[in-house]
Write a protein that holds these residues in place. Structure first.
Motif, mmCIF file in Angstrom:
data_model
loop_
_atom_site.group_PDB
_atom_site.id
_atom_site.type_symbol
_atom_site.label_atom_id
_atom_site.label_comp_id
_atom_site.label_asym_id
_atom_site.label_seq_id
_atom_site.Cartn_x
_atom_site.Cartn_y
_atom_site.Cartn_z
ATOM 1 N N TYR A 54 0.682 -1.237 -0.135
ATOM 2 C CA TYR A 54 0.061 0.153 -0.094
ATOM 3 C C TYR A 54 0.809 1.413 -0.173
ATOM 4 O O TYR A 54 0.662 2.138 -0.711
ATOM 5 C CB TYR A 54 -0.955 -0.211 1.242
ATOM 6 N N GLN A 55 1.789 1.314 0.719
ATOM 7 C CA GLN A 55 2.856 2.528 0.900
ATOM 8 C C GLN A 55 3.510 2.389 -0.365
ATOM 9 O O GLN A 55 3.768 3.663 -0.859
ATOM 10 C CB GLN A 55 3.632 2.195 1.950
ATOM 11 N N LYS A 57 2.505 2.033 -3.569
ATOM 12 C CA LYS A 57 1.457 2.592 -4.440
ATOM 13 C C LYS A 57 1.256 3.777 -4.035
ATOM 14 O O LYS A 57 1.249 4.866 -4.927
ATOM 15 C CB LYS A 57 0.188 1.788 -4.121
ATOM 16 N N GLY A 58 1.490 4.202 -2.688
ATOM 17 C CA GLY A 58 1.069 5.449 -2.427
ATOM 18 C C GLY A 58 2.477 6.443 -2.755
ATOM 19 O O GLY A 58 2.328 7.679 -3.397
ATOM 20 N N TYR A 102 -3.758 4.497 -9.264
ATOM 21 C CA TYR A 102 -2.939 4.144 -8.277
ATOM 22 C C TYR A 102 -3.696 4.286 -7.145
ATOM 23 O O TYR A 102 -3.843 3.262 -6.133
ATOM 24 C CB TYR A 102 -1.773 5.111 -7.904
ATOM 25 N N GLU A 103 -4.715 5.233 -6.972
ATOM 26 C CA GLU A 103 -5.683 5.275 -5.769
ATOM 27 C C GLU A 103 -6.656 4.264 -5.599
ATOM 28 O O GLU A 103 -6.945 3.863 -4.593
ATOM 29 C CB GLU A 103 -6.286 6.736 -5.789
ATOM 30 N N LYS A 106 -4.751 1.308 -4.075
ATOM 31 C CA LYS A 106 -4.642 1.585 -2.817
ATOM 32 C C LYS A 106 -5.623 1.325 -2.101
ATOM 33 O O LYS A 106 -5.691 0.474 -1.022
ATOM 34 C CB LYS A 106 -4.096 2.960 -2.595
#
Length: 208
Positions: A54-55, A57-58, A102-103, A106
């Motif tokens: 997740y990070q 992708k962020g 990406y969002e 996530k």
């Protein structure tokens, strides 16, 4: 006097049998505790991997957003040649679409595929969509396994306690005391059995 003698005779048979039963249940309880303890470690590692994913992708999303902001500033300031503006605007649109992708990824990684509508599935696993287990889902699994572990631990303590009281009851000669120890042995063992069953039920809800 005869009733006490009969009680003593029956307890001399029942007490060792009770101890044997709860000793077997203790072994089974410890077996499940070890199995689900290993599952808890496995789920914890999976949860950490999901948060790292997740990070990542962020971070990618933030980098692309920075590129979009820079291009928009350049376009707004007139720094881009007129014949290149259309290409730059297309590039900005492509980058903005990438940020939205990406969002969405996530969200799926954080919440899990089962927690979002099917049309929002975007992250494939082994070539298939809808298989992502979210980081927050792993959090819930860990809570269940941790609670189950506590149940197994308390049950193990009670089983061991009932084995001790049962052993003491065997060597006591007074029927009244023997009966009291037998009752306490059965009571603590029964409570331990209830807690062990509760832990097994909670742990069985977790599918790893």
């Amino acid at each position: 006097m005869k009733s006490w003698m009969r009680l003593k005779y029956h307890l001399e048979v029942a007490m060792p049998l009770t101890i044997a039963i709860f000793a077997a249940v203790l072994a089974i309880n410890d077996l499940f505790a070890g199995k689900y303890g290993s599952d808890e470690i496995k789920v914890s590692n999976m949860r950490n991997n999901s948060y790292q994913w997740y990070q990542s992708k962020g971070i990618k999303s933030t980098i692309v957003e920075g590129q979009v902001d820079l291009l928009q500033v350049l376009l707004g300031s007139g720094s881009i040649a007129a014949d290149k503006r259309e290409d730059m605007q297309k590039l900005v649109g492509q980058l903005q679409a990438k940020v939205r992708k990406y969002e969405r990824e996530k969200t799926e990684i954080l919440m899990g595929s089962r927690q979002i509508p099917e049309d929002q599935w975007i992250q494939p696993t082994d070539g298939k969509l809808g298989l992502i287990v979210g980081a927050k889902e792993y959090d819930g699994y860990l809570e269940s396994l941790d609670s189950a572990g506590n149940f197994f631990d308390i049950a193990s303590m009670l089983f061991q306690l009932c084995l001790v009281t049962g052993s003491v009851g065997i060597i006591i000669s007074r029927p009244a005391m023997k009966w009291a120890f037998f009752q306490f042995t059965v009571f603590t063992g029964a409570v331990g059995l209830f807690l062990s069953a509760g832990g097994l039920w909670m742990a069985s809800l977790v599918v790893v």
